[in-house]
Design an enzyme around this catalytic site. Structure first.
Site, PDB file in Angstrom:
ATOM      1  N   LYS A 157      -7.978  -3.422  -2.756  1.00  0.00           N
ATOM      2  CA  LYS A 157      -7.584  -2.360  -3.687  1.00  0.00           C
ATOM      3  C   LYS A 157      -7.092  -3.038  -4.966  1.00  0.00           C
ATOM      4  O   LYS A 157      -5.892  -3.208  -5.194  1.00  0.00           O
ATOM      5  CB  LYS A 157      -6.512  -1.471  -3.037  1.00  0.00           C
ATOM      6  CG  LYS A 157      -6.362  -0.131  -3.717  1.00  0.00           C
ATOM      7  CD  LYS A 157      -5.519   0.818  -2.894  1.00  0.00           C
ATOM      8  CE  LYS A 157      -5.088   2.030  -3.697  1.00  0.00           C
ATOM      9  NZ  LYS A 157      -6.149   2.865  -4.246  1.00  0.00           N
TER      10      LYS A 157
HETATM   11  N1  PMP Z   1     -11.499   5.037  -1.976  1.00  0.00           N
HETATM   12  C1  PMP Z   1     -10.904   4.642  -3.112  1.00  0.00           C
HETATM   13  C2  PMP Z   1     -11.723   3.947  -4.140  1.00  0.00           C
HETATM   14  C3  PMP Z   1      -9.534   4.883  -3.316  1.00  0.00           C
HETATM   15  O1  PMP Z   1      -8.950   4.502  -4.451  1.00  0.00           O
HETATM   16  C4  PMP Z   1      -8.808   5.569  -2.327  1.00  0.00           C
HETATM   17  C5  PMP Z   1      -7.349   5.860  -2.554  1.00  0.00           C
HETATM   18  N2  PMP Z   1      -6.522   4.819  -2.161  1.00  0.00           N
HETATM   19  C6  PMP Z   1      -9.469   5.955  -1.153  1.00  0.00           C
HETATM   20  C7  PMP Z   1     -10.820   5.670  -1.013  1.00  0.00           C
HETATM   21  C8  PMP Z   1      -8.729   6.655  -0.042  1.00  0.00           C
HETATM   22  O2  PMP Z   1      -7.854   5.756   0.594  1.00  0.00           O
HETATM   23  P1  PMP Z   1      -6.521   6.260   1.285  1.00  0.00           P
HETATM   24  O3  PMP Z   1      -6.905   7.331   2.213  1.00  0.00           O
HETATM   25  O4  PMP Z   1      -5.981   5.053   1.968  1.00  0.00           O
HETATM   26  O5  PMP Z   1      -5.630   6.755   0.184  1.00  0.00           O
END
Ligand code: PMP
Length: 310
Positions: A157
Site C-alpha cells: 500500500k
Molecule cells: N484496493 C485498493 C487499491 C485500496 O486502496 C483499498 C483500500 N485500502 C482496498 C482495495 C480495500 O482494502 P481494505 O478493505 O483493506 O480497506
C-alpha cells in the site's frame, strides 16, 4: 477534512498544527511512502478499531516490499493509535499510519534516508457517500490500466500506486460517474481505485485473485469469511468486463467505502436493481464493526470501556 487536536509524529504526540515537514522531504518527490487505512467505530463498549492487527501486518509487509525499515514496532504504532483516539475524544474515525522517506538525501535511492512515521486520524464519512451505500454507485470501466507487480507492486500500500488510482478516479468523476473499475494488463477486472470488487452470479460470489493486481483488502477478506458463514460459495477467480455487465449483483469493499452496491457499469444496469446478497453482507459488516455480533468481537480492539451514546 476537519482537523483534530493531536497527531503522532516519530514517537511524539504533537498538536495538529505543529506537525511540520520540509518541502525537500524525499517521499514528497519520489512517493516512497507506505500507509494504512483503518477505521474505528462507536460500539456499546466504547470506540473499537476494526481488524487493527491485520492492518498493522499489512503495514509492515508494505514496508518490507520496499525494503523500508520502520523504526517503530507494531506495539508502538498500536499504542500511538489508541492514545490519539483517547486524546482526540473521537469514536468514529479513520486512522492513517504512514511511513515515509524523510528529509536528507535526494535522488532515487531511498535506502539512505531516515524513515519517518506519522499517525493521524480524522472523522470521515462513507467514502462513496451514504446514498451510494443505500442506492448503489454508477461506474465506468477506466481507460487507465491497473498497475501490476512487474512495475509497481499493488500488494504494497504505497503512495505511488495512488497516482494510478487517482487518474482512474478523476476520469470517472469528470465523465459524470461515481467511481472507476480498473482492468489489469491482461484485460481482467482488477479493482476500484480504492476498493476491491465482487460479483454475484447465480448465488455464487467471485472476486479477482491477489495475482490480478489488487491490494489484498481486509474488507475483502471479511466478506469472504461472511460468505463462508452464510454458505455462499466464494471464489477468487478472474472475470472479464462483459461479466461485470451480466452480473446479478456487483459491489465494492473497502475500509473507507464499506460495502457498496454498484448499480450501473458503462450505462448497463446491474441485475434487477435488488441486491439481496450485498444487503445481507452489508448488514453483517455493520453488525461486526459495531460490536453487535459476538462471533466477530475478536476483530475489535476496544479503546476504552465506556458506555457511549449508542
Ligand atoms: N484496493 C485498493 C487499491 C485500496 O486502496 C483499498 C483500500 N485500502 C482496498 C482495495 C480495500 O482494502 P481494505 O478493505 O483493506 O480497506
Amino acid at each position: 477534512m476537519q482537523k483534530l487536536k493531536y497527531l503522532w509524529l516519530d514517537g511524539e504526540i504533537l498538536e495538529w498544527d505543529n506537525a511540520k515537514i520540509h518541502v525537500m522531504t524525499h517521499s514528497l518527490h519520489y512517493s516512497i511512502s507506505v500507509f494504512e487505512a483503518i477505521r474505528c467505530h462507536a460500539t456499546e463498549l466504547g470506540p473499537a478499531i476494526f481488524r487493527l492487527d491485520e492492518h498493522l501486518v499489512r503495514f509492515y509487509q508494505s514496508a518490507k516490499i520496499y525494503n523500508l525499515k520502520i523504526p517503530f514496532d507494531s506495539k508502538e504504532i498500536k499504542d500511538a493509535i489508541i492514545s490519539l483516539i483517547e486524546l482526540n475524544e473521537v469514536e468514529n474515525c479513520y486512522i492513517r499510519p504512514i511511513a515515509f522517506t524523510a528529509y536528507g538525501e535526494m535522488g532515487l535511492n531511498p535506502l539512505k534516508n531516515k524513515i519517518s512515521v506519522a499517525v493521524t486520524l480524522w472523522e470521515w464519512g462513507a467514502y462513496l457517500g451514504e446514498e451510494g451505500k443505500r442506492k448503489g454507485v454508477r461506474c465506468m470501466v477506466s481507460s487507465w490500466v491497473r498497475i501490476d507487480s512487474r512495475s509497481l507492486p499493488p500488494q504494497a500500500k504505497c503512495s505511488a500506486n495512488y497516482a494510478n488510482s487517482a487518474l482512474a478516479k478523476m476520469e470517472a468523476v469528470t465523465n459524470g460517474f461515481d467511481e472507476a473499475i480498473m482492468l489489469n494488463s491482461h484485460g481482467f477486472v482488477a479493482e476500484g481505485p480504492g476498493e476491491n470488487i465482487f460479483r454475484v452470479k447465480e448465488g455464487v460470489l467471485t472476486t479477482p485473485p491477489a495475482s490480478s493486481g489488487i491490494l489484498r483488502g481486509i474488507t475483502r477478506d471479511t466478506v469472504m469469511k461472511f460468505a463462508q458463514e452464510l454458505g455462499i460459495p466464494c471464489y477468487r477467480n478472474d472475470f472479464t468486463r462483459e461479466e461485470l455487465y451480466t452480473s446479478d449483483e456487483l459491489f465494492f469493499t473497502g475500509t473507507a467505502a464499506g460495502i457498496v452496491p454498484i448499480r450501473e457499469v458503462d450505462g448497463r444496469k446491474i441485475g434487477n436493481g435488488d441486491y439481496p446478497i450485498t444487503r445481507k453482507l452489508q448488514q453483517m459488516y455493520d453488525d461486526a464493526i459495531h460490536g453487535r455480533n459476538e462471533k466477530y468481537k475478536h476483530w475489535l480492539t476496544y479503546v476504552k470501556t465506556i458506555k457511549t451514546s449508542l
